[in-house]
Design an enzyme around this catalytic site. Sequence first.
Site, mmCIF file in Angstrom:
data_model
loop_
_atom_site.group_PDB
_atom_site.id
_atom_site.type_symbol
_atom_site.label_atom_id
_atom_site.label_comp_id
_atom_site.label_asym_id
_atom_site.label_seq_id
_atom_site.Cartn_x
_atom_site.Cartn_y
_atom_site.Cartn_z
ATOM 1 N N TYR A 497 36.574 44.420 12.442
ATOM 2 C CA TYR A 497 37.578 44.655 11.393
ATOM 3 C C TYR A 497 38.068 46.100 11.425
ATOM 4 O O TYR A 497 39.209 46.368 11.703
ATOM 5 C CB TYR A 497 36.986 44.300 10.027
ATOM 6 N N SER A 577 43.667 39.812 9.490
ATOM 7 C CA SER A 577 44.288 40.748 8.573
ATOM 8 C C SER A 577 44.340 42.124 9.236
ATOM 9 O O SER A 577 44.991 42.291 10.252
ATOM 10 C CB SER A 577 43.522 40.763 7.259
ATOM 11 N N ASP A 660 51.142 33.013 2.626
ATOM 12 C CA ASP A 660 50.364 34.253 2.628
ATOM 13 C C ASP A 660 51.199 35.355 1.984
ATOM 14 O O ASP A 660 52.152 35.845 2.572
ATOM 15 C CB ASP A 660 49.982 34.631 4.064
ATOM 16 N N HIS A 695 46.231 33.704 2.633
ATOM 17 C CA HIS A 695 45.552 34.711 3.445
ATOM 18 C C HIS A 695 44.143 34.300 3.843
ATOM 19 O O HIS A 695 43.511 34.967 4.650
ATOM 20 C CB HIS A 695 45.519 36.039 2.688
#
Length: 727
Positions: A497, A577, A660, A695
């Site tokens: 991430y 994301s 989203d 999302h």
Amino acid sequence: MLKIAVFLLPLPFLGGLTGIAQDIPRNPLEPSALTYPDTRRGDVVDNYHGTDVADPYRWLEDTESQETAEWIAAENRVTRSYLDSLPGRDELRQRLTELWNYERYSAPRRRGETYFFTHNDGLQDQSVLYTAASLEAERRVLLDPNTLSSDGTVALAGYAPSEDGRLLAYGLADGGSDWRTWKVRDVASGEDLPDTISWVKFSGVSWLPDGSGFYYSRYDEPTPGEELTGTNYDQKLYFHQLGTEQSADRLVYKRPDEPKWGFGPTVTDDGRYLVISVWKGTEPVTQIFVQDLQQPDSPVRPLLVGFDAEYELVGSDGDRLFFQTDLDAPRRRIVAVSANDAGDPASEAETRPTITEVVPQTENVLESANLLGDRFFTIYLKDARSLAIIYTIAGAHERDLELPGVGTVHGFGGRRDARETFYTFTNYVTPPSIFRIDLETDEQSLWRRPEVAIDSSAYETQQVFYESKDGTRIPMILTHRKGLTRSGDNPTLLYAYGGFNISLTPGFSPAVAGWLDAGGIYAVANLRGGGEYGRDWHESGMLDQKQNVFDDFIAAAEYLIAEKYTSSSHLGIRGGSNGGLLVGAVMTQRPELFAACLPAVGVMDMLRFHKFTIGWAWVSEYGSSDDPEHFKNLLAYSPLHNLREGVCYPPTLITTADRDDRVVPGHSFKFAAALQAVQSCDNPVLIRIETRAGHGAGTPVSKSIDEYTDLWSFLLANLRCPLSRRR
């Protein structure tokens, strides 16, 4: 205390593959059979500080237009023709369903004499909220979200029982959107009251002790047609009196002079104070304002101002308020501040309260703290693994809590006068087990442990450390079958991430279990930009240092290859994301390093992200193209703007969803169109666009199984790895 959720969504990998044919061709479709839609190129050119930047697919940002709808349908047809032709899909879906089919509980909450918890029997699209008179008493359905829509896309997005347990405020998310509609239910009858609260986003609710009403924050109703794309500014804090219309709600606090401020309300357990956490975008800094609820017409007063640090309310003892903070402590500590030190609203900037240290900073990172009785129950991170430590209210170390193993701990919630508390423990091969602690005797007992169709004793987890490009030592956790041979041909999934101060810690998913079951390696790299080592670690991966995050990830891949865990032709990468941005950036910088790329709901246009919904809040993390220096940095790594003609990019399956409103799907639409246009080889470039989804939070189980069947089929076809058939 509110923690704004910006990006992170868990992106589990796929379930086990037992029984699936081992030798699968990389490209089952002939190149001539894969024809992409003829996507129109517009003539939009923006000038940023003297630099012209073309944006030929700008029209795809209009997700409501007929032309975009036709493009979505055409792309989904191409994607389906490819994915549906892949071998082994039926067996894959069967095994994935088997692995997903296990009972899941949430840790109970007790209010009054009633326990509240959620349960999923395994394959229910949404978990059901139950109540019970005791932990082992017969449970009763209080709210079943599966009855609220025909396709399982209305989710329970939050709930808050009143102090006596007689009322329940609950928030619903429709089709994956971040917007919440809150309602109130009578617990005894199971019937809803007339109260309905709309246009809530990035806010929970906090009840008054007498159950007469609650505090919440909301935005103004958006312009029709812009519900999922319009920017979100000017959040306001309200009090809702039970039994009245929302239009009559009392405005508690607003700051029209600060349109980017948001407000998280918390009423202290004794009902004395309303503590307001003021946030500004995703910066890990807050301000604290307080209101004395025992003084009629008391104003909202500033207590901790200046956005100089992160402050999160831990609990209260009379007028003493305890906060977890990184003020002068990048790995966080616990401090006390008197509410009586709150300043005059007219001279906010002059407020200077006395801050007293209670629990000092340690060598590990303080993740959370809760005040139960006269003790702080804390969770720390040591190299991305949880430790639990108990301190007295005076700050003295009482003892380390014995945990079931090495993994991740969440919990220790409850009011200060609670007689018990619960925590969950999990790691990559252990499903979340829930433990109860009797706060009078400190005795621990297991409350629930799921049974999953996988033998966890057959696997092992190890933590390795490798050097990034600049010599920084980066941790990575590898999980695989015991006795693994480092042959260089092991199928490996690398996930990361690297942003927003978010820590990646070990956690179970049926998807990861299935990957391990199939003989694969699951690798999670704890990159800079995350929160694993505190504020300094985060700041070294943001703004003009964002390239460090990509270098860390590339170095993780190179380590796995050099140590013969895998090779480039057997290595897949995934992130969602901010992690989708990560995948997009590294595949444009090092396309030869990966065999397959799965960017999910990614931020792909770094020049325009701040123009949609809550995207402005990420400027503190990324910078803004409105700033000349930030623009140069963003342009250097923006995935959309670094695609080059003549390059053979890895097989790529982009995923997004039509609803989203966190990272709007236009990011993925434009990236897919541009990548298809420049791809110079036969490697597939596909985009999978989910409907009635957002999302990631609240996605129905059935949609998750569908999605991961597609994702894993794609990886099987492109990693070129004979996967183990052992279970």
